[in-house]
Design a protein around this motif. Structure first.
Motif, PDB file in Angstrom:
ATOM      1  N   UNK A   8      79.451  -7.528  30.485  1.00 50.45           N
ATOM      2  CA  UNK A   8      80.029  -7.384  29.155  1.00 50.45           C
ATOM      3  C   UNK A   8      79.268  -6.358  28.308  1.00 50.45           C
ATOM      4  N   UNK A   9      77.965  -6.194  28.582  1.00 51.65           N
ATOM      5  CA  UNK A   9      77.217  -5.115  27.928  1.00 51.65           C
ATOM      6  C   UNK A   9      77.832  -3.766  28.267  1.00 51.65           C
ATOM      7  N   UNK A  10      78.133  -3.572  29.550  1.00 56.57           N
ATOM      8  CA  UNK A  10      78.722  -2.307  29.993  1.00 56.57           C
ATOM      9  C   UNK A  10      80.072  -2.084  29.317  1.00 56.57           C
ATOM     10  N   UNK A  11      80.917  -3.115  29.323  1.00 54.86           N
ATOM     11  CA  UNK A  11      82.237  -2.998  28.704  1.00 54.86           C
ATOM     12  C   UNK A  11      82.115  -2.709  27.209  1.00 54.86           C
ATOM     13  N   UNK A  12      81.173  -3.364  26.554  1.00 47.29           N
ATOM     14  CA  UNK A  12      80.977  -3.153  25.114  1.00 47.29           C
ATOM     15  C   UNK A  12      80.508  -1.740  24.818  1.00 47.29           C
ATOM     16  N   UNK A  14      89.040 -15.443  22.858  1.00 50.69           N
ATOM     17  CA  UNK A  14      90.499 -15.359  22.921  1.00 50.69           C
ATOM     18  C   UNK A  14      91.073 -16.161  24.078  1.00 50.69           C
ATOM     19  N   UNK A  15      90.339 -16.257  25.187  1.00 48.94           N
ATOM     20  CA  UNK A  15      90.823 -16.975  26.365  1.00 48.94           C
ATOM     21  C   UNK A  15      90.347 -18.422  26.404  1.00 48.94           C
ATOM     22  N   UNK A  16      89.622 -18.854  25.387  1.00 44.61           N
ATOM     23  CA  UNK A  16      89.220 -20.250  25.279  1.00 44.61           C
ATOM     24  C   UNK A  16      88.086 -20.669  26.198  1.00 44.61           C
ATOM     25  N   UNK A  17      87.289 -19.721  26.666  1.00 44.12           N
ATOM     26  CA  UNK A  17      86.197 -20.050  27.595  1.00 44.12           C
ATOM     27  C   UNK A  17      84.866 -20.263  26.892  1.00 44.12           C
ATOM     28  N   UNK A  18      84.832 -20.035  25.593  1.00 45.04           N
ATOM     29  CA  UNK A  18      83.612 -20.298  24.844  1.00 45.04           C
ATOM     30  C   UNK A  18      82.496 -19.327  25.170  1.00 45.04           C
ATOM     31  N   UNK A  19      81.268 -19.836  25.194  1.00 39.55           N
ATOM     32  CA  UNK A  19      80.100 -18.974  25.373  1.00 39.55           C
ATOM     33  C   UNK A  19      79.362 -19.246  26.684  1.00 39.55           C
ATOM     34  N   UNK A  20      80.031 -19.880  27.644  1.00 39.37           N
ATOM     35  CA  UNK A  20      79.356 -20.224  28.896  1.00 39.37           C
ATOM     36  C   UNK A  20      78.902 -18.969  29.638  1.00 39.37           C
ATOM     37  N   UNK A  21      79.567 -17.850  29.455  1.00 37.56           N
ATOM     38  CA  UNK A  21      79.212 -16.604  30.131  1.00 37.56           C
ATOM     39  C   UNK A  21      77.812 -16.130  29.784  1.00 37.56           C
ATOM     40  N   UNK A  22      77.306 -16.519  28.626  1.00 37.35           N
ATOM     41  CA  UNK A  22      75.979 -16.076  28.209  1.00 37.35           C
ATOM     42  C   UNK A  22      74.860 -16.741  29.010  1.00 37.35           C
ATOM     43  N   UNK A  23      75.210 -17.794  29.775  1.00 37.28           N
ATOM     44  CA  UNK A  23      74.205 -18.464  30.602  1.00 37.28           C
ATOM     45  C   UNK A  23      73.855 -17.661  31.854  1.00 37.28           C
ATOM     46  N   UNK A  24      74.649 -16.653  32.166  1.00 37.63           N
ATOM     47  CA  UNK A  24      74.438 -15.849  33.366  1.00 37.63           C
ATOM     48  C   UNK A  24      74.079 -14.419  32.960  1.00 37.63           C
ATOM     49  N   UNK A  25      72.908 -13.945  33.399  1.00 41.95           N
ATOM     50  CA  UNK A  25      72.448 -12.621  32.954  1.00 41.95           C
ATOM     51  C   UNK A  25      73.332 -11.491  33.478  1.00 41.95           C
ATOM     52  N   UNK A  26      73.913 -11.683  34.663  1.00 42.58           N
ATOM     53  CA  UNK A  26      74.785 -10.634  35.187  1.00 42.58           C
ATOM     54  C   UNK A  26      76.109 -10.579  34.422  1.00 42.58           C
ATOM     55  N   UNK A  27      76.586 -11.729  33.993  1.00 42.43           N
ATOM     56  CA  UNK A  27      77.789 -11.739  33.158  1.00 42.43           C
ATOM     57  C   UNK A  27      77.531 -11.000  31.847  1.00 42.43           C
ATOM     58  N   UNK A  28      76.364 -11.230  31.276  1.00 42.33           N
ATOM     59  CA  UNK A  28      76.015 -10.505  30.051  1.00 42.33           C
ATOM     60  C   UNK A  28      75.937  -9.010  30.315  1.00 42.33           C
ATOM     61  N   UNK A  83      75.835  -5.049  18.768  1.00 45.98           N
ATOM     62  CA  UNK A  83      76.046  -6.348  19.399  1.00 45.98           C
ATOM     63  C   UNK A  83      75.365  -6.434  20.764  1.00 45.98           C
ATOM     64  N   UNK A  84      75.240  -5.294  21.452  1.00 44.74           N
ATOM     65  CA  UNK A  84      74.535  -5.280  22.740  1.00 44.74           C
ATOM     66  C   UNK A  84      73.050  -5.537  22.524  1.00 44.74           C
ATOM     67  N   UNK A  85      72.474  -4.870  21.528  1.00 43.57           N
ATOM     68  CA  UNK A  85      71.051  -5.078  21.233  1.00 43.57           C
ATOM     69  C   UNK A  85      70.784  -6.491  20.723  1.00 43.57           C
ATOM     70  N   UNK A  86      71.788  -7.087  20.087  1.00 44.18           N
ATOM     71  CA  UNK A  86      71.647  -8.459  19.601  1.00 44.18           C
ATOM     72  C   UNK A  86      71.897  -9.495  20.703  1.00 44.18           C
ATOM     73  N   UNK A  87      72.236  -9.029  21.911  1.00 50.83           N
ATOM     74  CA  UNK A  87      72.491  -9.878  23.077  1.00 50.83           C
ATOM     75  C   UNK A  87      73.748 -10.740  22.896  1.00 50.83           C
ATOM     76  N   UNK A  88      74.668 -10.266  22.068  1.00 53.31           N
ATOM     77  CA  UNK A  88      75.974 -10.887  21.907  1.00 53.31           C
ATOM     78  C   UNK A  88      77.036  -9.800  22.038  1.00 53.31           C
TER      79      UNK A  88
END
Length: 228
Positions: free
Chosen positions: A157-161, A140-154, A125-130
């Protein structure tokens, strides 16, 4: 007038604290809490002890009976159905495999290969950029996919994944080694110690990624200040 405003503000603050406490309590209850950790460990521990004492068939019966008792107790306390029946289903499948093969170590085989599947899925999923940590958390928290618009947010989440992928990989490596060595007792210990304790570390990293991402998104105006 100022006194009235102050009293109203204090009331609102107290209400917010109460709401926040309820939300945290709800999240803790959904995760199972300390009791959930104990419940998840008990069937495997019972299986190992009973297998050493009375053999495979008794161990299977004892672990399934315990899982059934735990399920009934959780339902009596009106817990959600998914974790209550999920634990019973997992134990029943593991016991069924062991019964079918006639080998005590096969009680753990599904969990071992599920760990490998988890490691592969989270890494892919990290290599797939999701990154799955971000996808699951924000869904789960209802925030959708807005986080993907920010490279640092990705990146967060890459690190956590990847941390979660490493946890799954470690589970597989250790337990597969013990499985090949036919160390049933050690397999039970490894399953318990590498279960919730390691997952708890992974969830702490996911929580860090979520806080860091939310902070950036709020600053950029991509996430309303009131959303958490």
């Amino acid at each position: 007038m100022n006194t009235t405003i102050t009293e109203e503000s204090a009331t609102d603050m107290q209400a917010n604290r109460t709401t926040g406490h309820r939300q945290k309590k709800s999240a803790l209850e959904q995760a199972g809490g300390t009791k959930g950790m104990v419940y998840s460990a008990m069937p495997a521990l019972t299986f190992v002890v009973a297998n050493n004492a009375r053999g495979l068939k008794f161990a299977i019966i004892a672990s399934v009976a315990l899982a059934l008792g735990i399920t009934v107790e959780r339902l009596a306390r009106k817990e959600s159905l998914a974790p209550a029946f999920g634990g019973l289903f997992g134990v029943a499948i593991a016991a069924g495999v062991a019964w079918w093969t006639g080998s005590a170590k096969d009680y753990f085989v599904i969990g071992i290969w599920a760990s490998l599947a988890g490691a592969i899925a989270f890494t892919a999923s990290v290599f797939a950029r999701w990154p799955l940590a971000g996808l699951i958390w924000n869904s789960a928290t209802g925030k959708g996919h807005v986080w993907r618009a920010d490279k640092y947010s990705r990146l967060y989440y890459d690190i956590a994944t990847l941390v979660l992928a490493a946890i799954f990989a470690a589970r597989f490596a250790v337990q597969q080694y013990l499985y090949q060595a036919d160390e049933v007792g050690s397999l039970g210990v490894a399953k318990i110690l590498m279960g919730y304790p390691l997952l708890g570390i992974g969830l702490l990293v996911v929580a860090w990624a979520a806080r860091a991402s939310d902070k950036r998104l709020k600053t950029a105006g991509l996430l309303p200040a009131g959303r958490r």
